[in-house]
Design a protein around this motif. Structure first.
Motif, short mmCIF file in Angstrom:
data_model
loop_
_atom_site.label_atom_id
_atom_site.label_comp_id
_atom_site.label_asym_id
_atom_site.label_seq_id
_atom_site.Cartn_x
_atom_site.Cartn_y
_atom_site.Cartn_z
N GLY A 1 -22.34 0.29 -12.16
CA GLY A 1 -22.82 -0.16 -10.86
C GLY A 1 -24.26 0.24 -10.60
N HIS B 1 -26.07 -3.04 -10.14
CA HIS B 1 -26.22 -3.15 -8.67
C HIS B 1 -25.26 -4.17 -8.06
N LYS B 2 -24.00 -4.21 -8.54
CA LYS B 2 -23.02 -5.16 -8.01
C LYS B 2 -22.08 -4.43 -7.05
N ALA B 3 -21.80 -5.08 -5.93
CA ALA B 3 -21.00 -4.44 -4.88
C ALA B 3 -19.58 -4.17 -5.36
N TRP B 4 -19.00 -5.10 -6.16
CA TRP B 4 -17.62 -4.91 -6.59
C TRP B 4 -17.48 -3.66 -7.47
N PHE C 1 -19.28 -0.87 -7.11
CA PHE C 1 -19.27 0.28 -6.21
C PHE C 1 -17.95 0.36 -5.45
N GLY C 2 -17.41 -0.81 -5.11
CA GLY C 2 -16.09 -0.82 -4.48
C GLY C 2 -15.02 -0.30 -5.42
N LYS D 1 -31.15 -0.91 -0.54
CA LYS D 1 -30.01 -1.47 -1.26
C LYS D 1 -29.17 -0.37 -1.89
N ALA E 1 -27.08 1.20 0.78
CA ALA E 1 -26.01 0.30 1.21
C ALA E 1 -24.85 0.31 0.21
N LEU E 2 -25.17 0.23 -1.08
CA LEU E 2 -24.13 0.25 -2.10
C LEU E 2 -23.39 1.60 -2.12
N PHE F 1 -21.09 1.74 0.81
CA PHE F 1 -19.93 0.88 0.58
C PHE F 1 -18.91 1.59 -0.32
N THR G 1 -15.22 2.80 1.06
CA THR G 1 -14.01 2.32 0.39
C THR G 1 -13.09 3.49 0.04
#
Length: 900
Positions: free
Chosen positions: A163, A167-170, A172-173, A210, A213-214, A217, A221
């Motif tokens: 991640g 830099h992908k949100a999924w 980090f989720g 960014k 934010a990640l 997130f 989660t």
């Protein structure tokens, strides 16, 4: 080799090693507890009392896994064959396979992470270490949650690292979800997540909005998934305290961690340092920060938690950082094939040898419940009762724990609460023929030994047996109903120890010589039984020292027969530094009376001492002054046993049979390596009657190196035999002549040498008075004169030098006491010791000799200026207490003014 095939090979090797011997071990304590908890309804699992410091996720997984295998309850999972041997292999294999699966899943996760971090060489070495590490192979064969936690942590690590690259949100989720799962599996994952939070903080600063934010997130989660468990987690962790924790030194802490995960700490440290240098030299700062934040920060936080007394030191509690260590080791071959092959061979040899050693060590099997249950099956019937101080894992193996099992002895787990245990024990033993007490080697349910003490008082010990992880005692019980009591008639004592501890009351007694007893509280005891003590303590002043109490059984001369030492524990089983408001407690001692002990009156006494220094607390008299360090409680009569004692019942440490007409010398209990002239040799001697009656006197002698007689003693023995071959033991006192030359000697009996050698040391003797600051002429008794003293103040110590003169032979050994008293005569500090620290006992003095005797008195830091006195005198032990030697003026000491 292609990366995929290399990864597959390492995974298959790891799987095979974890599968081998998966069911060979009996189920042990942790596993049994986890099985019992997981067998409950799902809604009951999170609130189970056994989950004192554990989250519930692993138990949920184990719950479903058990049902998948067809076991809704452990009650019928283990069966006994016709010989009483338990069949648990299928049950153990299937349940352990859950841990194995997560352990094997960790291998491809680590390989993928290693490849992403630094290439296939790094990934292969790190995965090889995890695949071959004995620690992780053994953990994968346990019904425990640690491989599950690490698998979730490795999934978190893969998501986190990738991640931060993509830099992908999924991702980090996914990191947040896997992190929450790891924390829901075991709270120790928190240390690793704290290290990664440090890494993410630096990464976010670099990436800006960014990145923040990640990161937010990911953690929101994790927080959302963990939120239902949060109140319970706070209750479990913030309220947890391990007050008996001994904080390890930092070096021993690191050494034990590295030994657990890498077998040889030096090699692992060297490879890890090489790996760290390789990463830094290649300027891979992000990789270095990621690995080190995973390794160093969690280890540091875990170590600091010890100082809050909120943890326990076990490598598995911080095992989530071990993959980071393996990654650092793999980095030693950063991008280079040849070093990688060498390091791989080193790791293979290291871990394979460690695994082989682990499999062969006797402690590899922790609790051999199979052998224990086979013993219980063959030695018990429904007319018996089994008592244990640990419920797990015996409650899985022995059917007597379950209701409606009428063909087996009923079994009970008893927590040793002294106020309810006697009544409970009376209830469970009522009408029973035998009681078998099973002690688990790590049990803390009865650290004061109350269960065994009560059973010793009433039952006849038939057998004592040991199995790996267990020790048991089998007793025959009296036919009549037993009313257990640990202190039937306590006496008020009120003795003060060091001003911080009061013995408020005490009770003691023994056992009549009958095999079983319904009235074991008489003031007499037969050899082969125990003298029991019940002591009620009050800690009146907090102390930082862990105190222990020792109970002694002594003869009329003060010579020791046997003793028992125990912790001073309160009703929460905490040591004295942590008593707090629970500052009163019973302590129980059980002093054995050795077989062959002569009948007669003996004395029960106790002492309290500090664990670390071994220094005894002084016993204070009514005025607050020291009266020795041992409190004599009272007498107890040793009576003859019903049957005469054979020589085989005596435990002769140094056997040597010498027949002397009507008696045979069997040996002795050892000789002191060194004695001073005038000191007494106390010999524990063992004898056997060759015919009944009073034995004739025997002659002991000392032989020098040329076998010449240097000293002779005629000894009249105290023992007498009523039967032929009756055996006993007794203490013999032989006083070394004060004028014997120094050298090496052998003890002989009837001209025949016995085992062992004694060294008689010499000392310089003065026959003219040396210079002394303050000259005196104070006569103690008829033969001891105090001729002077001088004082030197050295920091917090007072050095007092005394000059004694011997006027005639002294037949008794006296102790010198030097006390600092205030103006009102109250004791402040002091030092008691035989002259010259025991090197010049009074029995070694020669007429006309002068003895220089130095005593150091530690002064209290709060000593105020004023008028003080030094009290000097001599005493010897007697049945009535400490008998002081009087001066020619009729006083029991000499008093001198002193100004500090």
């Amino acid at each position: 080799m292609n990366g995929k095939w290399l990864a597959l090979a390492l995974i298959l090797i790891g799987f095979a090693l974890r599968l081998w011997g998966l069911s060979s071990q009996p189920i042990w304590w942790d596993e049994a507890r986890n099985i019992v908890v997981a067998s409950r309804p799902l809604k009951s699992i999170p609130s189970s009392g056994e989950l004192d410091i554990h989250p519930p996720l692993y138990f949920f997984l184990l719950h479903f896994w058990m049902r998948l295998g067809g076991w809704a309850s452990p009650e019928t999972a283990i069966t006994l064959d016709e010989n009483g041997f338990p069949h648990d292999q299928a049950f153990a294999f299937f349940l352990r396979f859950l841990s194995l699966a997560f352990g094997v899943l960790s291998l491809p996760l680590l390989f993928r992470l290693g490849t992403s971090l630094g290439g296939q060489a790094l990934a292969a070495l790190a995965t090889m270490a995890l695949s071959l590490a004995p620690f992780w192979i053994i953990e994968a064969q346990q019904i425990r949650m640690y491989t599950t936690m690490v698998a979730f942590l490795l999934a978190s690590a893969v998501m986190l690292w990738e991640g931060t690259r993509e830099h992908k949100a999924w991702q980090f989720g996914g990191f947040g979800a896997a992190a929450a799962l790891s924390l829901l599996t075991h709270y120790s994952a928190f240390w690793v997540l704290a290290g990664w939070a440090f890494f993410l903080a630096f990464w976010s600063l670099k990436k800006g909005l960014k990145g923040f934010a990640l990161t937010f997130f990911a953690f929101i989660t994790a927080f959302a998934l963990f939120l239902p468990q949060l109140p319970r987690a706070l209750q479990q962790t913030l309220g947890y305290a391990n007050l008996n924790l001994t904080i390890p030194s930092l070096s021993s802490f690191l050494r034990e961690l590295l030994s657990a995960w890498g077998v040889q700490p030096q090699i692992i440290v060297l490879l890890a340092l090489v790996g760290a240098c390789a990463i830094i030299s290649s300027k891979r700062w992000k990789q270095a920060l990621f690995i080190l934040s995973w390794l160093v920060i969690p280890a540091g936080l875990y170590y600091l938690s010890f100082f809050q007394k909120g943890g326990a030191f076990e490598p598995r509690y911080i095992a989530g950082i071990s993959p980071a260590l393996y990654l650092l080791v793999g980095a030693a071959a950063w991008g280079r094939k040849e070093p990688g092959l060498v390091i791989g061979l080193v790791l293979t040899g290291l871990f394979v040898s460690g695994l082989w050693k682990e499999a062969r060590t006797p402690s590899f099997i922790r609790e051999d419940s199979r052998a224990l249950v086979s013993y219980l099956y063959s030695h018990t019937s429904p007319a018996d009762v089994i008592i244990t101080d640990a419920p797990f894992p015996l409650n899985l193996y022995w059917p007597g724990f379950y209701p409606n099992q009428e063909n087996f002895a009923k079994a009970f787990y008893l927590f040793a609460d002294p106020y309810s245990l006697p009544a409970t024990l009376s209830e469970v033993t009522e009408g029973k023929r035998q009681a078998i007490f099973v002690h688990w080697f790590k049990s803390d349910a009865d650290p004061r030994g109350i269960i065994k003490l009560l059973l010793d008082k009433h039952g006849e010990l038939l057998e004592e047996a040991s199995f790996t992880g267990y020790h048991l005692w089998r007793y025959r019980l009296p036919e009549e109903k037993i009313r257990f009591s640990f202190a039937p008639s306590p006496e008020e004592i009120g003795a003060k120890f060091g001003g911080i501890l009061i013995l408020e009351k005490a009770d003691w007694g023994g056992r009549e010589p009958t095999p079983v007893s319904s009235s074991p509280d008489s003031p007499s005891v037969a050899p082969g039984h125990n003298v029991w003590l019940a002591l009620y303590w009050h800690l009146v002043q907090p102390t930082a020292e862990a105190l222990k109490v020792a109970g002694y059984l002594r003869d009329e001369r003060g010579l020791l027969l046997s003793q028992d030492d125990r912790w001073l524990l309160n009703d929460r089983h905490l040591r004295t530094p942590f008593w707090g408001e629970v500052n009163r407690s019973w302590v129980f001692l059980s002093i054995p009376v050795p077989p062959g002990t002569l009948p007669g009156r003996y004395w029960v006494s106790i002492a309290v001492y500090e664990e670390n220094s071994g220094e005894r607390l002084p016993v204070l008299d009514s005025a607050g002054n020291p009266a020795g360090t041992e409190l004599k409680l009272g007498p107890i009569e040793v009576v003859k046993p019903v049957k005469s004692t054979p020589s085989s019942a005596l435990q002769v440490q140094f056997p040597c049979r010498i027949e002397l007409g009507d008696i045979a010398f069997l040996g002795h209990g050892g000789l002191p390596p060194e004695l001073a002239p005038g000191q007494s040799l106390f010999l524990k001697s063992y004898w056997e009657a060759l015919k009944p009656g009073i034995p004739a006197p025997v002659e002991f002698s000392l032989l020098d190196e040329r076998d010449r007689i240097a000293a002779t003693w005629e000894v009249r023995l105290l023992g007498k035999a009523e039967l032929e071959r009756e055996a006993w033991w007794e203490w013999i006192e032989l006083t070394i002549p004060p004028d014997i030359p120094p050298g090496k000697y052998r003890l002989a009996l009837g001209g025949k040498a016995t085992p062992g050698e004694i060294s008689i040391k010499g000392r310089p003797r003065l026959f003219s008075p040396p210079p002394i600051a303050n000259r005196l002429e104070i006569l103690f008794g008829q033969g001891i004169a105090l001729r002077g003293y001088e004082i030197a103040h050295e920091g917090s110590k007072l050095k007092l030098t005394l000059l004694w003169e011997c006027r005639e032979r002294i037949l008794d050994s006296y102790t010198v006491f030097t006390h600092l008293l205030d103006e009102g005569g109250r004791y402040i500090a002091g030092h008691d010791s035989p002259p010259d620290g025991g090197n010049a006992p009074t029995t070694s003095w020669l007429p006309g000799e002068f003895i220089v005797d130095v005593h150091e008195i530690s002064l209290p830091s709060e000593l105020k200026p004023g008028r003080y006195f030094l009290e000097i005198g001599l005493y010897k032990p007697s049945p009535e207490g400490l008998l002081r030697l009087s001066t020619s003026q009729g006083k029991d000491s000499a008093l001198f003014p002193f100004n500090p």
